[in-house]
Design a protein around this motif. Sequence first.
Motif, PDB file in Angstrom:
ATOM      1  N   VAL A 336     -28.781  39.535   7.606  1.00 31.81           N
ATOM      2  CA  VAL A 336     -27.370  39.747   7.936  1.00 31.81           C
ATOM      3  C   VAL A 336     -26.990  41.201   7.684  1.00 31.81           C
ATOM      4  CG1 VAL A 336     -25.001  39.191   7.295  1.00 31.81           C
ATOM      5  CG2 VAL A 336     -26.688  37.361   7.539  1.00 31.81           C
ATOM      6  N   TYR A 352     -17.836  43.297   4.724  1.00 33.41           N
ATOM      7  CA  TYR A 352     -18.234  42.006   5.284  1.00 33.41           C
ATOM      8  C   TYR A 352     -19.240  41.283   4.402  1.00 33.41           C
ATOM      9  CZ  TYR A 352     -15.700  42.838   9.618  1.00 33.41           C
ATOM     10  OH  TYR A 352     -14.701  43.044  10.541  1.00 33.41           O
ATOM     11  N   ILE A 356     -18.987  37.492   3.007  1.00 31.85           N
ATOM     12  CA  ILE A 356     -20.042  36.552   3.404  1.00 31.85           C
ATOM     13  C   ILE A 356     -20.749  35.987   2.182  1.00 31.85           C
ATOM     14  CG2 ILE A 356     -22.260  36.361   4.603  1.00 31.85           C
ATOM     15  CD1 ILE A 356     -21.175  38.488   6.576  1.00 31.85           C
ATOM     16  N   THR A 366     -24.060  29.510   5.664  1.00 28.97           N
ATOM     17  CA  THR A 366     -23.234  30.681   5.937  1.00 28.97           C
ATOM     18  C   THR A 366     -24.007  31.809   6.614  1.00 28.97           C
ATOM     19  OG1 THR A 366     -21.696  30.230   4.135  1.00 28.97           O
ATOM     20  CG2 THR A 366     -21.836  32.508   4.894  1.00 28.97           C
ATOM     21  N   TYR A 367     -25.146  32.206   6.018  1.00 27.60           N
ATOM     22  CA  TYR A 367     -25.888  33.340   6.563  1.00 27.60           C
ATOM     23  C   TYR A 367     -26.393  33.034   7.976  1.00 27.60           C
ATOM     24  CZ  TYR A 367     -25.943  35.273   1.828  1.00 27.60           C
ATOM     25  OH  TYR A 367     -25.574  35.781   0.601  1.00 27.60           O
ATOM     26  N   VAL A 370     -23.640  33.422  10.581  1.00 30.08           N
ATOM     27  CA  VAL A 370     -23.377  34.821  10.933  1.00 30.08           C
ATOM     28  C   VAL A 370     -24.479  35.347  11.846  1.00 30.08           C
ATOM     29  CG1 VAL A 370     -23.097  37.155  10.032  1.00 30.08           C
ATOM     30  CG2 VAL A 370     -22.103  35.225   8.794  1.00 30.08           C
ATOM     31  N   LEU A 400     -17.105  38.446  14.427  1.00 32.15           N
ATOM     32  CA  LEU A 400     -16.879  38.017  13.045  1.00 32.15           C
ATOM     33  C   LEU A 400     -15.472  37.484  12.816  1.00 32.15           C
ATOM     34  CD1 LEU A 400     -18.714  41.021  11.374  1.00 32.15           C
ATOM     35  CD2 LEU A 400     -19.575  38.699  11.644  1.00 32.15           C
ATOM     36  N   LEU A 404     -16.850  33.219  14.837  1.00 31.70           N
ATOM     37  CA  LEU A 404     -17.187  32.443  13.640  1.00 31.70           C
ATOM     38  C   LEU A 404     -16.294  31.223  13.475  1.00 31.70           C
ATOM     39  CD1 LEU A 404     -18.066  34.917  10.722  1.00 31.70           C
ATOM     40  CD2 LEU A 404     -19.470  33.059  11.614  1.00 31.70           C
ATOM     41  N   HIS A 410     -13.693  32.455   9.407  1.00 32.12           N
ATOM     42  CA  HIS A 410     -13.783  33.751  10.071  1.00 32.12           C
ATOM     43  C   HIS A 410     -13.464  34.852   9.067  1.00 32.12           C
ATOM     44  CE1 HIS A 410      -9.425  33.232  10.026  1.00 32.12           C
ATOM     45  NE2 HIS A 410      -9.316  34.524  10.290  1.00 32.12           N
TER      46      HIS A 410
END
Length: 430
Positions: A336, A352, A356, A366-367, A370, A400, A404, A410
């Motif tokens: 990421v 960010y 994140i 999550t990762y 993204v 993003l 998302l 987001h």
Amino acid sequence: MPKLKKGFDSTLDLARIRHENVSWSNVIIDSPVPSNVLERRVMYFLTGEVKHKFVEKGLGVPEKWKELYFKLTDRDLGLIGGKKNIPRTYETLTKLVEKLITLSYSTSEGNDIVGHIHWVDSFFYNKESDSYLIRISPEIMPYLINITQNFTSFDVGTALKLRSKYTQKLYEICCKYGGDYRYTVMDEAYSGFIYKKRVVPIQIDEFRKLFSLNEIKDERTGKIIQPSQYVCYSDIKKNILSVAQDELYYMYVNEASDVWFDYQPGDKKGKGGKISSIILYIYTRKHPKDGEQRPWKPGDMPLIPYESHETKQVLSPSQKIRTNEWYDVEGQEYVVFQLLSRYLAKGEVAYYMRIINIQARKYKDTYTQVIQVIQEKERQPKFQNGTKHYKRKNMMEYVLCKNLMEYGWHIDPPESSKGRKMEKDLFVDN
């Protein structure tokens, strides 16, 4: 072999027209067509002169204004407009000095700028020597010299022979998308509709803008500069698509051009609605049309824009994540970080990553989420062909911030990215 159609120019000095590749930034290619045929031919001709004087010698944009002058003769004007049209070409040059073209670009801050610049900013006629002195505007030069990305190459000899301003623009489009280009929309890919290479769908609204068919008003005063033209698809077909196809096909068959195209209307908006898009099928010497080499006509096999018509399962957000190659792979945080670093400044990446990482403590995927939205954006041709500033803005304001949301969360852009003072440019006083 098609016959020479009435109206094709027979006064050009064909022996002197050189077939060589020149390049324009896509900023010019993607700009509307405000010019007439002769004005565009002047632009093509001057691009060839710039190539010989600067590009071939590895020179950049000159700092001395005198170096931007080019000397032309009546023979050159005959090459541009035809030997019988030298007075008309001369008049075109005198008017081109006053004419602005519109270019759009994004600043490093992600601001969309519309610029109005000249191709030619001075023009002199020497009565004694019967020669002309033209100075190319320095503002246009960066779009012709040392272009390393987002550019289109075309044959200046072919371009000089084109008879219609609409054919000129469609020739430029064919050259832009005539390689290995494939139009990609993720939703279509998931549903099984994948466009073939060199098939280009253009929304009617975008087509009208590109060909300057809409009503044009002065941005400041609101005064109508040009009324709307060719409102219906049938008018566009008759006056633009058919004319340009006939001309490019004729030149292709007679080996004066390496590209031509077929076309068809796209989908309609609602039942009995207006046609919403135009689909271009671009053919080249390297990638010719399958079957008989001639424009499509009723009764022929249908033109198929897609590689496949098999419907595939539309993946849910959770299914997308579990089919992603990075799902359950160690080192996702680093991936990421690397993806964000491609498009954002260090401070923005840190902003960010902080958010994140907090989200990742609560949710395992999550990762991967993204990574998924960034990869989907990177597959889109418009993003791939965008400028660095365009990609930065797109990443923060759409990928993003909005994309998302498919996963229920987001990240708003950092406040410093909005309202930040623009870097020093044409809009800043010295």
